[in-house]
Write an enzyme that holds these catalytic residues in place. Structure first.
Site, short mmCIF file in Angstrom:
data_model
loop_
_atom_site.label_atom_id
_atom_site.label_comp_id
_atom_site.label_asym_id
_atom_site.label_seq_id
_atom_site.Cartn_x
_atom_site.Cartn_y
_atom_site.Cartn_z
N ASP A 9 0.84 -1.20 0.00
CA ASP A 9 0.00 0.00 0.00
C ASP A 9 0.88 1.25 0.00
O ASP A 9 0.92 1.98 0.99
CB ASP A 9 -0.96 -0.01 1.22
N HIS A 242 9.71 -0.79 8.82
CA HIS A 242 8.64 -1.78 8.82
C HIS A 242 8.73 -2.70 7.59
O HIS A 242 9.11 -3.86 7.68
CB HIS A 242 7.28 -1.09 8.83
#
Ligand code: BDR
Ligand code: CA
Length: 318
Positions: A9, A242
């Site tokens: 995303d 991340h």
């Protein structure tokens, strides 16, 4: 050679992870599939197309889910990734690359069936596309080589969620999808906040990338200005790593320590989106974890080794 589908995303750290995959000599990127999350699906798909066009990444791009399996998406975290999802750097009005006509979950199914036992899925957004692929064609489960997920927070060393004290963003955005994906008996590893917050990239490190990693390094510097400010405002000196941690697990799993056990995701109530593993080493009376496959959760990481791997890989693009 890893044949990879990157489900994402984009997203600042997603873009950094995509460039990491692209720079790796050991990766053949088959497809980039998009999901809502850091922006609406139009935004994240536009960003994926832009990144593939700008950096000459030949992978197919598949537009994915715009809503979770149940309910509506939460608000996009503009304060983390900017209104355009890429730190509000200027983006072209027109992008020539276009998405594959197939929806992302169909593209995933087709790729897995075209390359049985070879495809590795690195999923760093909501798990919605993966869950839809499973619902549509559960027969893909034994054909997938492995799934590596950036998501979850398992309370290792007291790590909490980042949307609520219980939930990490990718899982909170579609907990039912995550529960279905972790119910499947494919080799699966979750790279959660327990390790992704431990690894940070300080300003000086990002600056060095700008100097040494060519156009990609300069782009990472630009988009990370917004992301760094978000971290600094929250009292964190450097950016968390991340999504690139999931890529690092794919490339060099020996950088990580793991624990095995069945995983459940809380789909309602105050702990909505919480991920809980029942370690194989601990026995309990009958519970909702019974009968679920054992998966790996990352419990520790060699952060310096990860930073070195990232920088050395990115420098290949210079
Ligand atoms: C995850 O949420 C998104 O903001 C990041 O891209 C990452 O995938 C971290 O919780
Ligand atoms: Ca992401």
């Amino acid at each position: 050679m890893h044949k990879v589908i990157f489900d994402t995303d984009p997203g600042i750290d997603d873009a950094m992870a995509l460039l990491f995959l692209d720079a790796s000599p050991d990766v053949e990127l088959l497809a980039v599939t998009t999901t809502f999350g850091n922006g609406a699906i139009d935004t994240t798909t536009r960003n994926a197309l832009y990144l593939c066009e700008r950096f000459g990444i030949p992978a197919l791009v598949g537009r994915g889910a715009g809503v979770p399996l149940v309910g509506q998406p939460g608000p996009a975290p503009h304060f983390v990734h900017g209104h355009n999802g890429l730190g509000d750097v200027a983006l072209p009005a027109v992008i020539s690359r276009t998405a594959d006509p197939r929806p992302a979950h169909r593209l995933i199914i087709d790729m897995v069936r075209a390359h049985p036992h070879e495809v590795e899925i690195v999923a760093v957004g909501r798990m919605t596309n993966l869950a839809m692929a499973l619902r549509d064609d559960p027969g893909i489960v034994p054909l997938v080589k492995q799934v590596v997920i950036m998501g979850g927070a398992f309370g290792i060393r007291g790590v909490l969620g980042n949307v609520t004290p219980a939930a990490e963003a990718n899982i909170w955005g579609d907990p039912l999808a995550a529960d279905e994906v972790t119910a499947a008996s494919w080799p699966l590893t979750m790279v959660g906040l327990d390790v992704t917050q431990k690894t940070q990239m300080p300003t000086a490190y990002l600056h060095a990338l700008q100097e040494t990693a060519g156009e990609a390094g300069r782009f990472i510097w630009e988009i990370s200005r917004f992301y760094e400010k978000f971290h600094n405002d929250g009292g964190v000196e450097s950016i968390f790593v991340h999504d690139s941690s999931a890529v690092a697990f794919l490339l060099k799993p020996e950088l990580f320590e793991t624990r095995t056990g069945a995983i459940r995701v809380v789909t309602e109530g105050v702990a909505f989106g919480q991920t809980i593993q029942k370690p194989d080493s601990v026995s309990f009376p009958p519970s909702d974890w019974d009968g679920r496959p054992s998966h790996m959760v990352c419990t520790d990481v060699d952060s310096e080794g990860l930073r070195v791997l990232y920088a050395e890989t990115l420098r290949r693009l210079a």
